[in-house]
Design a protein around this motif. Structure first.
Motif, PDB file in Angstrom:
ATOM      1  N   ASP A 195       2.357  -9.926   2.504  1.00 30.07           N
ATOM      2  CA  ASP A 195       1.735 -10.642   1.980  1.00 30.07           C
ATOM      3  C   ASP A 195       0.366 -10.245   1.517  1.00 30.07           C
ATOM      4  N   ILE A 196       0.734  -9.118   0.899  1.00 32.03           N
ATOM      5  CA  ILE A 196      -0.452  -8.207   0.173  1.00 32.03           C
ATOM      6  C   ILE A 196      -1.678  -8.923  -0.305  1.00 32.03           C
ATOM      7  N   ASP A 197      -1.389 -10.000  -1.294  1.00 29.90           N
ATOM      8  CA  ASP A 197      -2.589 -10.721  -1.761  1.00 29.90           C
ATOM      9  C   ASP A 197      -3.559 -11.101  -0.795  1.00 29.90           C
ATOM     10  N   GLN A 198      -3.057 -11.466   0.618  1.00 28.18           N
ATOM     11  CA  GLN A 198      -3.990 -11.987   1.284  1.00 28.18           C
ATOM     12  C   GLN A 198      -4.989 -10.818   1.848  1.00 28.18           C
ATOM     13  N   VAL A 199      -4.557  -9.755   1.808  1.00 28.39           N
ATOM     14  CA  VAL A 199      -5.546  -8.676   2.485  1.00 28.39           C
ATOM     15  C   VAL A 199      -6.018  -7.601   1.531  1.00 28.39           C
ATOM     16  N   PHE A 200      -5.360  -7.793   0.154  1.00 22.35           N
ATOM     17  CA  PHE A 200      -5.942  -6.898  -0.865  1.00 22.35           C
ATOM     18  C   PHE A 200      -6.181  -7.550  -2.415  1.00 22.35           C
ATOM     19  N   ASP A 201      -7.381  -7.674  -2.746  1.00 17.28           N
ATOM     20  CA  ASP A 201      -7.818  -8.114  -3.938  1.00 17.28           C
ATOM     21  C   ASP A 201      -7.971  -6.989  -4.993  1.00 17.28           C
ATOM     22  N   LEU A 202      -6.686  -6.848  -5.844  1.00 21.12           N
ATOM     23  CA  LEU A 202      -6.922  -5.749  -6.690  1.00 21.12           C
ATOM     24  C   LEU A 202      -8.048  -5.957  -7.729  1.00 21.12           C
ATOM     25  N   LYS A 203      -7.842  -7.155  -8.322  1.00 18.83           N
ATOM     26  CA  LYS A 203      -9.128  -7.438  -9.124  1.00 18.83           C
ATOM     27  C   LYS A 203     -10.660  -7.229  -8.701  1.00 18.83           C
ATOM     28  N   GLY A 247     -12.940  -3.843   2.136  1.00 23.15           N
ATOM     29  CA  GLY A 247     -13.019  -4.880   0.945  1.00 23.15           C
ATOM     30  C   GLY A 247     -13.398  -6.249   1.632  1.00 23.15           C
ATOM     31  N   PRO A 248     -13.584  -7.087   0.820  1.00 28.00           N
ATOM     32  CA  PRO A 248     -13.662  -8.509   1.168  1.00 28.00           C
ATOM     33  C   PRO A 248     -12.882  -9.118   2.091  1.00 28.00           C
ATOM     34  N   LEU A 249     -11.671  -8.655   2.028  1.00 22.72           N
ATOM     35  CA  LEU A 249     -10.460  -9.261   2.882  1.00 22.72           C
ATOM     36  C   LEU A 249     -10.308  -8.389   4.123  1.00 22.72           C
ATOM     37  N   ALA A 250     -11.217  -7.361   4.611  1.00 27.21           N
ATOM     38  CA  ALA A 250     -10.888  -6.450   5.503  1.00 27.21           C
ATOM     39  C   ALA A 250     -10.891  -7.402   7.037  1.00 27.21           C
ATOM     40  N   ASP A 251     -11.375  -8.321   7.122  1.00 26.22           N
ATOM     41  CA  ASP A 251     -11.317  -8.971   8.483  1.00 26.22           C
ATOM     42  C   ASP A 251      -9.732  -9.349   8.688  1.00 26.22           C
ATOM     43  N   VAL A 271     -13.051  -4.584 -10.567  1.00 28.65           N
ATOM     44  CA  VAL A 271     -14.333  -4.900 -11.088  1.00 28.65           C
ATOM     45  C   VAL A 271     -15.456  -4.440 -10.440  1.00 28.65           C
ATOM     46  N   THR A 272     -15.522  -4.373  -9.055  1.00 31.47           N
ATOM     47  CA  THR A 272     -16.679  -3.915  -8.082  1.00 31.47           C
ATOM     48  C   THR A 272     -16.851  -2.537  -8.638  1.00 31.47           C
ATOM     49  N   ASN A 273     -15.679  -1.611  -8.732  1.00 27.74           N
ATOM     50  CA  ASN A 273     -15.998  -0.147  -9.127  1.00 27.74           C
ATOM     51  C   ASN A 273     -16.489  -0.059 -10.523  1.00 27.74           C
ATOM     52  N   LEU A 274     -15.949  -0.724 -11.466  1.00 28.16           N
ATOM     53  CA  LEU A 274     -16.610  -0.622 -12.776  1.00 28.16           C
ATOM     54  C   LEU A 274     -17.957  -1.067 -12.863  1.00 28.16           C
ATOM     55  N   VAL A 275     -18.322  -2.216 -12.219  1.00 26.15           N
ATOM     56  CA  VAL A 275     -19.686  -2.857 -12.235  1.00 26.15           C
ATOM     57  C   VAL A 275     -20.677  -1.711 -11.631  1.00 26.15           C
ATOM     58  N   LYS A 276     -20.342  -1.103 -10.333  1.00 25.69           N
ATOM     59  CA  LYS A 276     -20.920  -0.235  -9.760  1.00 25.69           C
ATOM     60  C   LYS A 276     -21.087   1.076 -10.484  1.00 25.69           C
ATOM     61  N   ILE A 327      -7.697   3.046  -9.941  1.00 25.52           N
ATOM     62  CA  ILE A 327      -6.683   2.475  -8.878  1.00 25.52           C
ATOM     63  C   ILE A 327      -6.041   3.771  -8.598  1.00 25.52           C
ATOM     64  N   THR A 328      -6.837   4.540  -7.772  1.00 27.73           N
ATOM     65  CA  THR A 328      -6.517   5.561  -7.003  1.00 27.73           C
ATOM     66  C   THR A 328      -5.973   5.378  -5.558  1.00 27.73           C
ATOM     67  N   PRO A 329      -5.239   6.147  -4.852  1.00 31.91           N
ATOM     68  CA  PRO A 329      -5.068   6.088  -3.471  1.00 31.91           C
ATOM     69  C   PRO A 329      -6.180   5.710  -2.559  1.00 31.91           C
ATOM     70  N   HIS A 330      -7.301   6.575  -2.880  1.00 34.07           N
ATOM     71  CA  HIS A 330      -8.513   6.369  -2.200  1.00 34.07           C
ATOM     72  C   HIS A 330      -9.242   5.025  -2.338  1.00 34.07           C
ATOM     73  N   ASN A 331      -9.224   4.671  -3.533  1.00 39.39           N
ATOM     74  CA  ASN A 331      -9.987   3.270  -3.667  1.00 39.39           C
ATOM     75  C   ASN A 331      -9.042   1.978  -3.141  1.00 39.39           C
ATOM     76  N   VAL A 332      -7.817   2.511  -3.243  1.00 37.51           N
ATOM     77  CA  VAL A 332      -7.003   1.275  -2.724  1.00 37.51           C
ATOM     78  C   VAL A 332      -7.110   0.956  -1.175  1.00 37.51           C
ATOM     79  N   ILE A 333      -7.226   2.242  -0.452  1.00 36.48           N
ATOM     80  CA  ILE A 333      -7.234   2.476   0.814  1.00 36.48           C
ATOM     81  C   ILE A 333      -8.524   1.674   1.321  1.00 36.48           C
ATOM     82  N   GLU A 334      -9.793   2.336   0.615  1.00 33.74           N
ATOM     83  CA  GLU A 334     -10.828   1.618   0.839  1.00 33.74           C
ATOM     84  C   GLU A 334     -10.923   0.101   0.921  1.00 33.74           C
ATOM     85  N   ALA A 335     -10.452  -0.199  -0.472  1.00 34.00           N
ATOM     86  CA  ALA A 335     -10.553  -1.715  -0.568  1.00 34.00           C
ATOM     87  C   ALA A 335      -9.734  -2.553   0.621  1.00 34.00           C
TER      88      ALA A 335
END
Length: 394
Positions: free
Chosen positions: A134-142, A269-273, A146-151, A257-265
């Protein structure tokens, strides 16, 4: 006059392109007296629009994470994981019951660590399998994109600039040819009228018309069209689909969309809990199963409540160490996820409208400002032409 008109056309294009991307931050006195590049100023909206196409049409969270083999991940991080398990076990024991760990027989300590270490790779694989289900529950790709681009507004600029570099070159160079043509008309108008208004008005028209026409020619027509039976034209950006797809896919895979950014997210990320809840559950199960004979002694020594708190603390420490530990899989993850080739292949399958949406926002947002600036600059240079002619006449 044709030469000056060509200069006007070229300069107004360069200024317009520069104003799209620079400066990154507002320079001047807010809110009206100053400027910030259109793309950086609209960073959140631009990133969201680009990301919508990317995540809706090109790649999904399931594709990104689903390609990782849980068993291979566990194998890749086995050594740092085993080291972390021993350190965490010792630290938590010392934190909750000073002297308890040292008072345990050495054989018992080694047995407990070995049993937990033996289970750790299985635990990591189980965590990965749970997340993938259920990856969408723990990883918000969008959100990650967006966070990386705005930052990083400079990165957002690079995406539009690199994807549309030939289009921007065309805009600048087209100003020379369009401006020269309008300058010829201006020359005959001046010869016939000798009016001081001819040059500034033609300068205004040159700046406005060449900006407008260049923008139109980038995206229109959608399909190749032959004009006057002499030449064929297709919107330049659409004509370069394969080249743009390769450049765009390479940049996104290399910078966003790098492995480092995916792991970090996933881990921060906001769904880390939700990820922590999965980790916590797996850690508790492993500890309860593997503590075996020493578990009653530990519960007796520290109490049932503190024993539960110890397990929670271990889960927290495991979560804290996961980003560092998971960094060992980045090479494997980059190969397995194959983001670049996925993006390139999917981009080539997009419709004309969907493909255009990748870069059109950079031109579309406030493009009237760019055209207006081109017209104003053209008018100003036209006034300069009048002064030059008057001085030459004297």
């Amino acid at each position: 006059m044709p030469v000056m008109a060509a200069v006007i056309g070229y300069i107004t294009k360069l200024v317009a392109i520069k104003m799209m991307f620079e400066p990154l931050e507002f320079v001047g006195r807010k809110p009206f007296f100053g400027w910030q590049g259109i793309v950086p100023r609209r960073a959140a909206r631009m990133a969201s629009i680009a990301c919508d196409t990317m995540t809706d049409k090109l790649i999904s969270a399931a594709e990104v994470v689903g390609r990782l083999d849980p068993q291979r991940v566990a194998k890749e991080i086995e050594k740092p994981l085993l080291d972390a398990v021993e350190e965490i076990t010792r630290d938590v024991a010392a934190e909750y019951q000073p002297g308890l760990w040292e008072s345990m027989p050495d054989a018992a300590r080694r047995l407990l660590i070995r049993r937990i270490q033996a289970e750790s790779p299985k635990m990591v694989a189980a965590i990965m399998e749970t997340l993938q289900q259920d990856i969408d529950q723990v990883f918000d790709l969008k959100s990650m994109v967006v966070t990386n681009l705005v930052k990083d507004k400079a990165l957002l600029n690079r995406i539009f600039r690199e994807a549309g570099r030939k289009e921007f070159q065309f805009i600048a160079r087209s100003g020379i040819f369009f401006g020269f043509g309008i300058g010829l008309i201006q020359m005959f108008a001046w010869a016939a009228l000798h009016s001081a208004w001819v040059m500034p008005l033609f300068g205004l028209m040159t700046g406005w018309f060449t900006d407008w026409l260049a923008l139109k020619m980038i995206f229109n027509p959608k399909e190749p069209v032959r004009y006057l039976g002499l030449f064929e034209w297709q919107g330049l950006f659409l004509k370069r689909r394969k080249e743009v797809a390769a450049d765009y896919g390479d940049l996104i895979a290399r910078e966003i969309i790098t492995p480092h950014n995916v792991i970090e997210a996933v881990l921060k990320g906001p769904l880390a809990d939700r990820v922590f809840a999965v980790v916590h559950r797996q850690v508790q199960d492993v500890i309860d199963r593997q503590s075996g004979l020493v578990r009653p002694l530990v519960v007796l020594a520290v109490g049932s409540r503190k024993y539960q708190a110890m397990k929670h603390r271990i889960a927290e420490k495991v979560m804290d160490r996961l980003p560092e530990t998971m960094s060992y899989i980045e090479d494997y993850a980059g190969e397995a996820m194959d983001i670049r080739n996925t993006l390139v292949t999917k981009m080539q399958e997009l419709t004309t409208e969907e493909f255009e949406a990748l870069i059109r926002p950079a031109f579309e947002q406030d493009e009237w400002i760019l055209i207006t600036v081109g017209a104003v600059l053209g008018f100003a240079v036209g006034e300069l032409q009048v002064l030059m002619v008057e001085n030459f006449a004297r």
